[in-house]
Every structure is written in C-alpha cells, then in structure tokens.
Design a protein around this motif. Structure first.
Motif, PDB file in Angstrom:
ATOM      1  N   ARG A  14       0.765  -1.106  -0.055  1.00  0.00           N
ATOM      2  CA  ARG A  14      -0.023  -0.108   0.064  1.00  0.00           C
ATOM      3  C   ARG A  14       0.968   1.150   0.047  1.00  0.00           C
ATOM      4  O   ARG A  14       2.132   1.117   0.467  1.00  0.00           O
ATOM      5  CB  ARG A  14      -1.016  -0.021   1.145  1.00  0.00           C
ATOM      6  CG  ARG A  14      -0.195  -0.040   2.526  1.00  0.00           C
ATOM      7  CD  ARG A  14      -1.294  -0.101   3.697  1.00  0.00           C
ATOM      8  NE  ARG A  14      -0.784  -0.213   5.148  1.00  0.00           N
ATOM      9  CZ  ARG A  14      -0.802  -1.616   5.485  1.00  0.00           C
ATOM     10  NH1 ARG A  14      -1.274  -2.548   4.846  1.00  0.00           N
ATOM     11  NH2 ARG A  14      -0.102  -1.769   6.573  1.00  0.00           N
ATOM     12  N   ASN A  62      -4.607  -4.783  -6.782  1.00  0.00           N
ATOM     13  CA  ASN A  62      -3.969  -4.958  -5.490  1.00  0.00           C
ATOM     14  C   ASN A  62      -3.689  -4.050  -4.477  1.00  0.00           C
ATOM     15  O   ASN A  62      -3.590  -4.126  -3.313  1.00  0.00           O
ATOM     16  CB  ASN A  62      -3.298  -6.525  -5.310  1.00  0.00           C
ATOM     17  CG  ASN A  62      -4.047  -7.394  -6.166  1.00  0.00           C
ATOM     18  OD1 ASN A  62      -4.994  -7.678  -5.753  1.00  0.00           O
ATOM     19  ND2 ASN A  62      -3.443  -8.263  -7.125  1.00  0.00           N
ATOM     20  N   ARG A  64      -3.167  -0.972  -2.381  1.00  0.00           N
ATOM     21  CA  ARG A  64      -4.095   0.099  -1.839  1.00  0.00           C
ATOM     22  C   ARG A  64      -3.508   1.286  -1.324  1.00  0.00           C
ATOM     23  O   ARG A  64      -2.221   1.572  -1.231  1.00  0.00           O
ATOM     24  CB  ARG A  64      -4.628  -0.751  -0.318  1.00  0.00           C
ATOM     25  CG  ARG A  64      -5.352  -1.849  -0.780  1.00  0.00           C
ATOM     26  CD  ARG A  64      -5.799  -2.719   0.505  1.00  0.00           C
ATOM     27  NE  ARG A  64      -4.687  -3.152   1.482  1.00  0.00           N
ATOM     28  CZ  ARG A  64      -3.665  -3.976   1.169  1.00  0.00           C
ATOM     29  NH1 ARG A  64      -3.605  -4.968   0.369  1.00  0.00           N
ATOM     30  NH2 ARG A  64      -2.621  -4.417   2.122  1.00  0.00           N
ATOM     31  N   ASN A  65      -4.319   2.402  -1.395  1.00  0.00           N
ATOM     32  CA  ASN A  65      -3.808   3.586  -0.838  1.00  0.00           C
ATOM     33  C   ASN A  65      -2.699   4.236  -1.702  1.00  0.00           C
ATOM     34  O   ASN A  65      -2.104   5.056  -1.552  1.00  0.00           O
ATOM     35  CB  ASN A  65      -3.354   3.706   0.397  1.00  0.00           C
ATOM     36  CG  ASN A  65      -4.293   3.214   1.560  1.00  0.00           C
ATOM     37  OD1 ASN A  65      -5.610   3.317   1.417  1.00  0.00           O
ATOM     38  ND2 ASN A  65      -4.069   2.686   2.569  1.00  0.00           N
TER      39      ASN A  65
END
Length: 113
Positions: A14, A62, A64-65
């Motif tokens: 992420r 896949n 994130r953020n």
C-alpha cells in the motif's frame, strides 16, 4: 524449495511501499527474462512485455492507498550493452516514472539517525 512471494500479494502492499515492492518485482522479472534472452531474443522480449503488463495490472488491482499504477504502462526494450550482451530494459510511462521519482526524493530526504 520456496517460491518468493510477489509484492502485490503482500498485506503491506500500500501507499509508497507498493512502489518499492513493484520495483523489486520488476527487477526480478527483468532478470528472469534477460537470462533467457540469449536463446530466443524476440520471443523472450514478447513474453517479458506480457509479464510486465500483467505485473502492472496486478499492482493496479491489489495495491491499496495509491493511484500510482492507474492508467500507466511499461514498455520493455532490448538493448545490447557494452559487453555485447542482450539486456532487457523497462521503460516506464511518465506518470509512473513521476511517482517513482517522488519516492526516490522522499527516501533521499529521510535522515539516517
């Protein structure tokens, strides 16, 4: 024998760390295909490009953020180095390159205390 996990499979994939994982995975991918390029350079270049496209899609899906991987691309080129060896080189889209430069600048600004 254990198979090394891809970065996009990790729970901590992420934000900026996803970019670091991505670079590690790209290096792994390029090394793998460069080792095969001596035998069938054009076929290996094609397979390396397909693998790079899939890797980028996996990170886009896949990670994130972060939006670092959205609407980006990689072009894999083959070049001959000074030693006469065929080498595969990833060329990143400008948006992805900018995110990687930002990551590098942040890492250079981090103190080592």
């Amino acid at each position: 024998m254990t198979i090394k996990q891809w970065g996009y499979e990790r729970a901590d994939c992420r934000g900026s760390f996803a970019l670091s994982l991505f670079l590690d995975d790209m290096d792994r991918l390029i090394d793998h295909y460069t080792a095969q390029a001596v035998e069938e350079p054009e076929a290996v270049l094609f397979r390396a490009q397909a693998a790079a496209n899939k890797l980028l899609q996996a990170y886009d899906k896949n990670a994130r953020n972060t939006v670092a991987f959205s609407n980006q691309f990689i072009e894999v080129k083959s070049v001959i180095d000074a030693a006469g060896t065929l080498v595969l080189v990833p060329i990143f889209s400008s948006g992805l390159k900018q995110k990687l430069i930002e990551l590098l600048k942040r890492s250079n600004d981090t103190s080592l205390h």
